[in-house]
Design an enzyme around this catalytic site. Sequence first.
Site, PDB file in Angstrom:
ATOM      1  N   PRO A  47      29.356  11.126   3.204  1.00 34.06           N
ATOM      2  CA  PRO A  47      30.566  10.321   3.054  1.00 34.06           C
ATOM      3  C   PRO A  47      31.813  11.164   2.793  1.00 34.06           C
ATOM      4  CG  PRO A  47      29.301  10.292   1.020  1.00 34.06           C
ATOM      5  CD  PRO A  47      28.485  11.071   2.016  1.00 34.06           C
ATOM      6  N   ASP A  86      33.041   8.200   0.086  1.00 32.32           N
ATOM      7  CA  ASP A  86      32.898   8.800  -1.227  1.00 32.32           C
ATOM      8  C   ASP A  86      34.156   8.430  -2.002  1.00 32.32           C
ATOM      9  OD1 ASP A  86      31.900  10.326  -3.229  1.00 32.32           O
ATOM     10  OD2 ASP A  86      32.241  12.257  -2.254  1.00 32.32           O
ATOM     11  N   TRP A 557      29.121  14.470  -6.852  1.00 30.96           N
ATOM     12  CA  TRP A 557      28.093  14.989  -5.926  1.00 30.96           C
ATOM     13  C   TRP A 557      26.762  14.276  -6.147  1.00 30.96           C
ATOM     14  CZ3 TRP A 557      29.569  17.607  -1.908  1.00 30.96           C
ATOM     15  CH2 TRP A 557      30.745  18.369  -1.974  1.00 30.96           C
ATOM     16  N   GLN A 594      28.569  22.915   2.425  1.00 27.67           N
ATOM     17  CA  GLN A 594      27.746  21.874   1.803  1.00 27.67           C
ATOM     18  C   GLN A 594      26.361  22.360   1.399  1.00 27.67           C
ATOM     19  OE1 GLN A 594      29.037  19.131   0.871  1.00 27.67           O
ATOM     20  NE2 GLN A 594      30.961  19.282   1.970  1.00 27.67           N
ATOM     21  N   TRP A 598      26.778  18.835  -0.724  1.00 23.14           N
ATOM     22  CA  TRP A 598      25.993  17.646  -0.377  1.00 23.14           C
ATOM     23  C   TRP A 598      24.556  17.966   0.037  1.00 23.14           C
ATOM     24  CZ3 TRP A 598      25.096  14.821   4.583  1.00 23.14           C
ATOM     25  CH2 TRP A 598      24.669  13.509   4.358  1.00 23.14           C
ATOM     26  N   LYS A 631      42.502  31.488   8.329  1.00 22.25           N
ATOM     27  CA  LYS A 631      42.178  30.211   7.715  1.00 22.25           C
ATOM     28  C   LYS A 631      43.377  29.267   7.855  1.00 22.25           C
ATOM     29  CE  LYS A 631      39.828  28.887   3.500  1.00 22.25           C
ATOM     30  NZ  LYS A 631      39.454  29.242   2.144  1.00 22.25           N
ATOM     31  N   LYS A 634      47.984  24.484   4.647  1.00 21.89           N
ATOM     32  CA  LYS A 634      49.306  23.857   4.690  1.00 21.89           C
ATOM     33  C   LYS A 634      50.371  24.885   4.389  1.00 21.89           C
ATOM     34  CE  LYS A 634      48.407  18.991   4.079  1.00 21.89           C
ATOM     35  NZ  LYS A 634      47.313  18.573   3.192  1.00 21.89           N
TER      36      LYS A 634
END
Length: 1019
Positions: A47, A86, A557, A594, A598, A631, A634
């Site tokens: 999610p 989530d 988590w 992850q 997750w 990478k 912003k």
Amino acid sequence: MFHPVTSKVNLPQIEENILSLWKNNNVFERSVEGRRGAPRFVLYEGPPTANGSPGIHHVLARVFKDVIPRYKAMKGYYAPRIAGWDTHGLPVELEVERKLGFSSKTDIEQFGIDKFNAQCRESVFSYLKEWEAMTERIGFWVDLKHPYITMDNNYIETCWWAIKQMWDKGLIYQGYKVTPHCPRCGTSLSSHEVAQGYQDVNDISIYVRFRLSRRTQPTIARNVLEKLGWDSQKAEWKGEIPSLLAWTTTPWTLTGNVALAVAPDEDYVLVQTSSQQGVTERLILARALLDQALGPDNWQVLEEFQGKDLAGILYERHYEPKPEFVADDRHWRPENHVVSADFVSMEDGTGIVHIAPAFGEEDYELGQLVSLPLVLTVDLGGRLIPNNKPWDSMFVKDADPLILDDLKARGLLYRSEIISHSYPFCWRCDTPLLYYAKQTWYIKTTAVKEGLITGNNQINWYPGHIKYGRFGDWLENNVDWAFSRERYWGTPLPIWRCESCGHPECIGSVKELEGKPGFSGFKQPLDLHRPFVDEITFDCPKCKAKMRRVPEVIDCWFDSGAMPIAQHHYPVDNDTLLEDGRFPADYICEAVDQTRGWFYSLHAISTLLFNRPCFRNVICLGHILDAKGEKMSKAKGNVVEPWAVINKHGADALRWYCLTSSPPGNVRRFSEDMVAEVTRRFLLTLWNVYSFFVTYANIDNFTPGSEVASLEQSELDKWIISELNQLIVDVEATLDDYNPTRAGRRIEGFVSDLSNWYVRRSRRRFWKSENDADKLSAYNTLYQCLVTLSKLLAPLTPFLAEELYQNLVCSVFPQSPDSVHLADFPVADESKIDEQLSVDTQLVMKVSSLGRAARSQAGIKVRQPLAKLLVKVSSEREKSGLKRLASQVLNELNVKSLEFVDSVAELDKPSYVISSEGGYTVAVPTELSPELQAEGMAREVVHRLQIMRRSAGFDIADYITTYYQGEAYIRRVMEDFADYIKQETLSRQLIEGVPEEGVFTESRKLSGYDILLGVKRLG
Ligand SMILES: [Zn+2]
Ligand SMILES: [Zn+2]
């Protein structure tokens, strides 16, 4: 008739139309429900948090998530896909805090937890519309109408059930442990969160003296004491008292110092040294670090010791804690002492390590081992607790300079310097983290470490190295899961504790809570979040006092890791989940970070509850970088917005780039230009073949379905059908192996052959006016290729696949499934695979490419026919293969005959131009007979006329009258090649003379001759 297809395609526009088609016809729902009853294929959707816009990395993951279930559905599986969101956790709280201008937990509590959480609930879905729009637009098929949401009461209740299972097994405990703590967020961070936030910073590092105690030291060997300068008889130090020299980069932790640690088996020395002011003193430190700590030649060794000789020596504390600072006073002593520790290194510092168990993990563990007290001098906001010092209530990092001044004033500072080192910061709010001993709730995952490891053996990882690498290592180094958070917006930890006797109970369901004696009642509507759940009390079974919930919520988590069961409200509802095929998942996919997020929380919870893994196959995606390999951030302004790319190139282009640009596990670069490049290279190539087919098929009124006996099939048709069937085999195998990248690249290779060889070599077959068997075979062959491609591509580029299928299949076969996504995946006819033909055709293509190179080297256009092509191949087998397919080479290279030579030496003639590569050599003779020249001129004229037809805006099938005027040579060519020219240009007549008014005309030089040409469309 097929719908006409333009060669100038607007892919995004087509995709919008297809989205409406899918929506109007409920294609996704039907693609799932139509397979009900078949074996299941289960995707677990990891999610996302919908309180930020979806970025390109989200698109990447969603494309990979989509492709496999689409494929499995076409293979006949029942594959429902449930979306999930989530919704809990620190990111959500921070967003709301920012909006409200809060800077601490006090602000939240004054505002009211109920109002704060209400805002969190609202904020969670602020970008939901955008997420849904993006998900639909890229063609990620997932049920957005019935998502699981981690903040729902039912979802929370399953989490409670899971925690209760662990509690009953004795796997939940509370302990003082040092955890990385964010003083701003006021909560611990898990180790995977800490790993995300290291930065290089400059900090003060200090060398600081700890003067040995003036008092008698009964536990130390007399000879050691005397070597240090102790007068045993007088029971006092001779002269100036020596100091232990220690080193630290966090001066504020000195307020919690309870010991100094030495390496037991290293050499330590007592040295005499003089300061810059010329004052001499005696210091104790490791021999190996003398130069580094004191500077070279600035010391004289007086005595030597082993580290273990020094253990037990008493020294004077710098800062006396208030009694209430001592969290565990069993081990409190009036004076601090030296201890041995294995972790003391000779890498930096002085070999004497300052120990503050409250502020370091190793320090705390050592404290447990050798019974040191825990002295807490800092509050959870990172401020020093008042103790009549100038730095009272200051943030620890701000207090460092004042502590430095204080040590200097008291003669305790040996020297200080600025060092650059890597220090962890809160990945959310950028505050320096403090290692801090506090009471935290733990899941004892270390108790199931073996189960975690053996469970992982059953999981297929793509790429495979993650299994025993990144993920396996993480499991091998498993530490208990600190899963409580001192926050507000999260699943409340379902532990109640007696306010009088301290008796704790874990609650596993709403019903269990309601059944408790003295239960105080839920407010309606039911909300299991704070603060409502905090108001619920019941009677202590031991002493009848009130049981109150502990204040913590849990790590989000845990929420997402519980999704296999919580999305179905197990076991309250769906209690057959573990047996009916919905658990475990066949497939999950997320980015590589992850493995500690997750992927781990899924695996840990599943192992703790059921002692088996909850996913069978996992694609672990590499990160996305910008075009230069940097990478995206912003701050750098190099973030590529997915919408900009989709609106310009379409979702299929983006999907194709994501799927095929690099293997799933690799780091990949991304830019709009790269997407434009694959659009041109693959999607437009396929589109042009499709457009070519439809255009000619409509002219010829071709109707698919009239099978051509394979006897009548040309070698070219047999070849592409063989390649097509091999393609089906390969795509199936690679998708079964969770490798959409290889599947996509394989399809791209086929389309390139189809376009650059099959269609190129077949153009004239489509152009012949008679409807003979060969032409029909070409149509049927190309039709079969395009229809099969639409099905093979359906999981990867669902829009373009649908476009082809709608036009090529639905428009002529109304009884077939009304979407390519409702069709079955193609099945290969392996009897049609002819490996030798494939090898031979590869050779033809190779020789043709060498022939073109030789021609271009000689400066002779392909339109100019040549007498022969001479070829040297490496075996008889190749020779006969090439002979069998000779017509393809002759047509491709516009030569009259093909001859073989046995050695390259035979080709070494001045009139030949040679080209060779990889053991193959071809040569073309450059001498042109007058006949060949005339034929070349005829072809030039045809070429010009064809361009003029297009410029004049004629249709491909329009018949014309052609006018020409030129020198005698031109006239002769026009007459000699009249039939050929007429046929190629659909000219009814070739008329010599000045064209009449209104005819499209052009004057130019062709191969040195002036010519005037005119074309007129016939009515
Ligand atoms: Zn923070
Ligand atoms: Zn009690």
